[in-house]
Each structure stands twice: as C-alpha cells, then as structure tokens.
Motif scaffolding. Structure first.
Motif, PDB file in Angstrom:
ATOM      1  N   LEU A  86       0.829  -1.215   0.000  1.00 32.83           N
ATOM      2  CA  LEU A  86       0.000   0.000   0.000  1.00 32.83           C
ATOM      3  C   LEU A  86       0.855   1.254   0.000  1.00 32.83           C
ATOM      4  O   LEU A  86       0.572   2.223  -0.708  1.00 32.83           O
ATOM      5  CB  LEU A  86      -0.940  -0.003   1.200  1.00 32.83           C
ATOM      6  N   LEU A  87       1.915   1.231   0.764  1.00 34.24           N
ATOM      7  CA  LEU A  87       2.813   2.375   0.804  1.00 34.24           C
ATOM      8  C   LEU A  87       3.511   2.564  -0.546  1.00 34.24           C
ATOM      9  O   LEU A  87       3.707   3.686  -0.997  1.00 34.24           O
ATOM     10  CB  LEU A  87       3.835   2.214   1.925  1.00 34.24           C
ATOM     11  N   ALA A  88       3.854   1.471  -1.191  1.00 36.61           N
ATOM     12  CA  ALA A  88       4.484   1.554  -2.510  1.00 36.61           C
ATOM     13  C   ALA A  88       3.533   2.203  -3.522  1.00 36.61           C
ATOM     14  O   ALA A  88       3.953   3.026  -4.346  1.00 36.61           O
ATOM     15  CB  ALA A  88       4.906   0.170  -2.982  1.00 36.61           C
ATOM     16  N   ILE A  89       2.254   1.851  -3.459  1.00 43.11           N
ATOM     17  CA  ILE A  89       1.262   2.463  -4.355  1.00 43.11           C
ATOM     18  C   ILE A  89       1.169   3.963  -4.077  1.00 43.11           C
ATOM     19  O   ILE A  89       1.156   4.788  -5.000  1.00 43.11           O
ATOM     20  CB  ILE A  89      -0.114   1.777  -4.192  1.00 43.11           C
ATOM     21  N   TYR A  90       1.123   4.313  -2.807  1.00 46.06           N
ATOM     22  CA  TYR A  90       1.065   5.726  -2.424  1.00 46.06           C
ATOM     23  C   TYR A  90       2.298   6.475  -2.928  1.00 46.06           C
ATOM     24  O   TYR A  90       2.182   7.564  -3.495  1.00 46.06           O
ATOM     25  CB  TYR A  90       0.936   5.831  -0.907  1.00 46.06           C
ATOM     26  N   VAL A  91       3.470   5.909  -2.725  1.00 44.35           N
ATOM     27  CA  VAL A  91       4.717   6.537  -3.175  1.00 44.35           C
ATOM     28  C   VAL A  91       4.695   6.707  -4.688  1.00 44.35           C
ATOM     29  O   VAL A  91       5.084   7.755  -5.219  1.00 44.35           O
ATOM     30  CB  VAL A  91       5.939   5.713  -2.710  1.00 44.35           C
ATOM     31  N   TRP A  92       4.214   5.704  -5.396  1.00 43.61           N
ATOM     32  CA  TRP A  92       4.141   5.774  -6.859  1.00 43.61           C
ATOM     33  C   TRP A  92       3.214   6.915  -7.292  1.00 43.61           C
ATOM     34  O   TRP A  92       3.542   7.686  -8.197  1.00 43.61           O
ATOM     35  CB  TRP A  92       3.660   4.432  -7.429  1.00 43.61           C
ATOM     36  N   LEU A  93       2.057   7.040  -6.639  1.00 42.97           N
ATOM     37  CA  LEU A  93       1.117   8.110  -6.983  1.00 42.97           C
ATOM     38  C   LEU A  93       1.703   9.492  -6.689  1.00 42.97           C
ATOM     39  O   LEU A  93       1.539  10.429  -7.482  1.00 42.97           O
ATOM     40  CB  LEU A  93      -0.201   7.918  -6.230  1.00 42.97           C
ATOM     41  N   VAL A  94       2.392   9.634  -5.569  1.00 44.17           N
ATOM     42  CA  VAL A  94       3.019  10.911  -5.238  1.00 44.17           C
ATOM     43  C   VAL A  94       4.106  11.235  -6.268  1.00 44.17           C
ATOM     44  O   VAL A  94       4.210  12.378  -6.742  1.00 44.17           O
ATOM     45  CB  VAL A  94       3.602  10.896  -3.804  1.00 44.17           C
ATOM     46  N   ALA A  95       4.906  10.242  -6.634  1.00 49.70           N
ATOM     47  CA  ALA A  95       5.953  10.464  -7.629  1.00 49.70           C
ATOM     48  C   ALA A  95       5.346  10.846  -8.980  1.00 49.70           C
ATOM     49  O   ALA A  95       5.879  11.720  -9.678  1.00 49.70           O
ATOM     50  CB  ALA A  95       6.824   9.220  -7.765  1.00 49.70           C
ATOM     51  N   LEU A 128       9.301  14.627  -5.144  1.00 44.12           N
ATOM     52  CA  LEU A 128      10.122  13.484  -5.555  1.00 44.12           C
ATOM     53  C   LEU A 128      11.081  13.065  -4.453  1.00 44.12           C
ATOM     54  O   LEU A 128      11.391  11.884  -4.312  1.00 44.12           O
ATOM     55  CB  LEU A 128      10.916  13.811  -6.819  1.00 44.12           C
ATOM     56  N   VAL A 129      11.547  14.016  -3.658  1.00 43.14           N
ATOM     57  CA  VAL A 129      12.470  13.700  -2.573  1.00 43.14           C
ATOM     58  C   VAL A 129      11.775  12.842  -1.522  1.00 43.14           C
ATOM     59  O   VAL A 129      12.353  11.868  -1.014  1.00 43.14           O
ATOM     60  CB  VAL A 129      13.053  14.990  -1.955  1.00 43.14           C
ATOM     61  N   ALA A 130      10.540  13.171  -1.184  1.00 40.96           N
ATOM     62  CA  ALA A 130       9.814  12.427  -0.153  1.00 40.96           C
ATOM     63  C   ALA A 130       9.666  10.938  -0.512  1.00 40.96           C
ATOM     64  O   ALA A 130       9.982  10.082   0.322  1.00 40.96           O
ATOM     65  CB  ALA A 130       8.460  13.066   0.105  1.00 40.96           C
ATOM     66  N   PRO A 131       9.210  10.592  -1.723  1.00 48.69           N
ATOM     67  CA  PRO A 131       9.109   9.159  -2.048  1.00 48.69           C
ATOM     68  C   PRO A 131      10.454   8.438  -2.023  1.00 48.69           C
ATOM     69  O   PRO A 131      10.536   7.289  -1.592  1.00 48.69           O
ATOM     70  CB  PRO A 131       8.512   9.134  -3.456  1.00 48.69           C
ATOM     71  N   LEU A 132      11.508   9.107  -2.450  1.00 47.95           N
ATOM     72  CA  LEU A 132      12.825   8.477  -2.415  1.00 47.95           C
ATOM     73  C   LEU A 132      13.249   8.207  -0.973  1.00 47.95           C
ATOM     74  O   LEU A 132      13.783   7.140  -0.667  1.00 47.95           O
ATOM     75  CB  LEU A 132      13.860   9.343  -3.122  1.00 47.95           C
ATOM     76  N   LEU A 133      13.000   9.166  -0.095  1.00 45.25           N
ATOM     77  CA  LEU A 133      13.319   8.989   1.314  1.00 45.25           C
ATOM     78  C   LEU A 133      12.511   7.833   1.905  1.00 45.25           C
ATOM     79  O   LEU A 133      13.040   6.994   2.633  1.00 45.25           O
ATOM     80  CB  LEU A 133      13.052  10.279   2.089  1.00 45.25           C
ATOM     81  N   VAL A 134      11.230   7.771   1.575  1.00 46.37           N
ATOM     82  CA  VAL A 134      10.367   6.684   2.068  1.00 46.37           C
ATOM     83  C   VAL A 134      10.894   5.330   1.585  1.00 46.37           C
ATOM     84  O   VAL A 134      10.974   4.377   2.360  1.00 46.37           O
ATOM     85  CB  VAL A 134       8.906   6.903   1.622  1.00 46.37           C
ATOM     86  N   LEU A 135      11.267   5.240   0.325  1.00 52.95           N
ATOM     87  CA  LEU A 135      11.787   3.976  -0.212  1.00 52.95           C
ATOM     88  C   LEU A 135      13.062   3.550   0.509  1.00 52.95           C
ATOM     89  O   LEU A 135      13.237   2.368   0.824  1.00 52.95           O
ATOM     90  CB  LEU A 135      12.027   4.091  -1.713  1.00 52.95           C
ATOM     91  N   VAL A 136      13.942   4.490   0.777  1.00 58.25           N
ATOM     92  CA  VAL A 136      15.185   4.176   1.495  1.00 58.25           C
ATOM     93  C   VAL A 136      14.869   3.674   2.899  1.00 58.25           C
ATOM     94  O   VAL A 136      15.433   2.668   3.365  1.00 58.25           O
ATOM     95  CB  VAL A 136      16.122   5.408   1.540  1.00 58.25           C
ATOM     96  N   LEU A 137      13.956   4.346   3.590  1.00 56.55           N
ATOM     97  CA  LEU A 137      13.602   3.943   4.952  1.00 56.55           C
ATOM     98  C   LEU A 137      12.913   2.572   4.986  1.00 56.55           C
ATOM     99  O   LEU A 137      13.186   1.758   5.876  1.00 56.55           O
ATOM    100  CB  LEU A 137      12.721   4.999   5.612  1.00 56.55           C
TER     101      LEU A 137
END
Length: 163
Positions: free
Chosen positions: A23-32, A54-63
């Motif tokens: 679910l978080l991946a879908i959210y990150v994809w939509l934000v990106a 774009l910075v926020a989704p990258l940070l989320v993916l790293v975390l």
C-alpha cells in the motif's frame, strides 16, 4: 508424522507487513507521478513542488528498504541463535493481563548490559541486550541495540557505544 504448522501470529505479522509495504508503494508511486506532472508544468512553483515531492518518495523507499533489511537480518540472527540453542528466553513474571513486570525486567536487564560492556564486539550479546531493553519498555534503545547487533552480524563493526 507431519511437521507442525508455523504459528499463526508470525504469518499474520508478515502478511500485514507485506500488505502495508505494498500500500505504501502504491502511495509513493502516486506521489511520484504527481511530482513528475508538476515538474512538467514548466512553472517555477510547479517545478519546486515537484522536486520536493520526488524527494519524499525516495526517502520513504530508502527507509522501507532499511527496515526490511534489518528485519531479515534479525530473523537470520534468531535462526542462528535458535540453532545453537541460545535464543533469549522470555521467562519474566507477568501480570494477569500479560504485561511484563517492569521491576523484574529492569533487574534482568543489568547482566545483559554488563555482558555487552565486557565484549562489545559480540552480536549475540547485543541481540540479547535488545530484548532486555524491549522487556524493560525502552523501545528506542532496543532498536538501536538490534541495529548494532545487525552491523556486527554482517561484519561491519559496532559503534562501541551502548544505546
């Protein structure tokens, strides 16, 4: 004779973690996707907002990746300890509701801390210290001790400081 099934609780935790990550991946994809659209406007404010988004989704993916890697290594460490019959035993007294007696947890904590102080390069001692911190109710130090155990387990050395 068949093997006993794995505990349901463990499977439920993994399923929940995978579902939440998806679910978080879908959210990150939509934000990106929205960020790219904002950058595509060509306007200064749109570009600035798009870059920020774009910075926020990258940070989320790293975390997320960091947490999953820690979880996998913690499981590997638990498997090794279980194979050597050294897995920490939760034998602390509990209240009728199931809560750990904090005074007993604090008393049981001291030997684990002393063991780590005596040999800070042993991931097994850090692993046990993490669970002693957890039983004593100190989740942030428990997590820091697990991260140290993981670094040592992977052969990258420890910071040497107790959390």
């Amino acid at each position: 004779m068949t093997d006993a099934p794995a505990p349901r609780r463990g499977r439920t935790g993994i399923v929940a973690a995978v579902a939440l990550t998806a679910l978080l991946a879908i959210y990150v994809w939509l934000v990106a996707l929205r960020a790219v659209q904002l950058i595509g406007t060509g306007r200064g404010i749109g570009i600035a907002l798009g870059v920020a988004l774009l910075v926020a989704p990258l940070l989320v993916l790293v975390l997320i990746a960091r947490e999953w890697l820690l979880a996998l290594d913690v499981q590997r460490m638990a498997d090794e300890l279980a194979a050597d019959d050294e897995l920490p035993v939760d034998d602390l007294p509990r209240s009728p509701s199931g809560r750990i007696d904090r005074a007993a947890a604090r008393a049981a904590f001291a030997p684990h801390r002393e063991q780590v102080e005596a040999d800070p390069g042993d991931w097994r001692r850090w692993y046990r210290l993490a669970f002693a911190y957890d039983a004593a109710g100190d989740r942030s130090r428990a997590r820091a001790a697990l991260r140290t155990a993981s670094r040592l387990h992977r052969g990258k050395g420890a910071s040497g400081d107790l959390p």
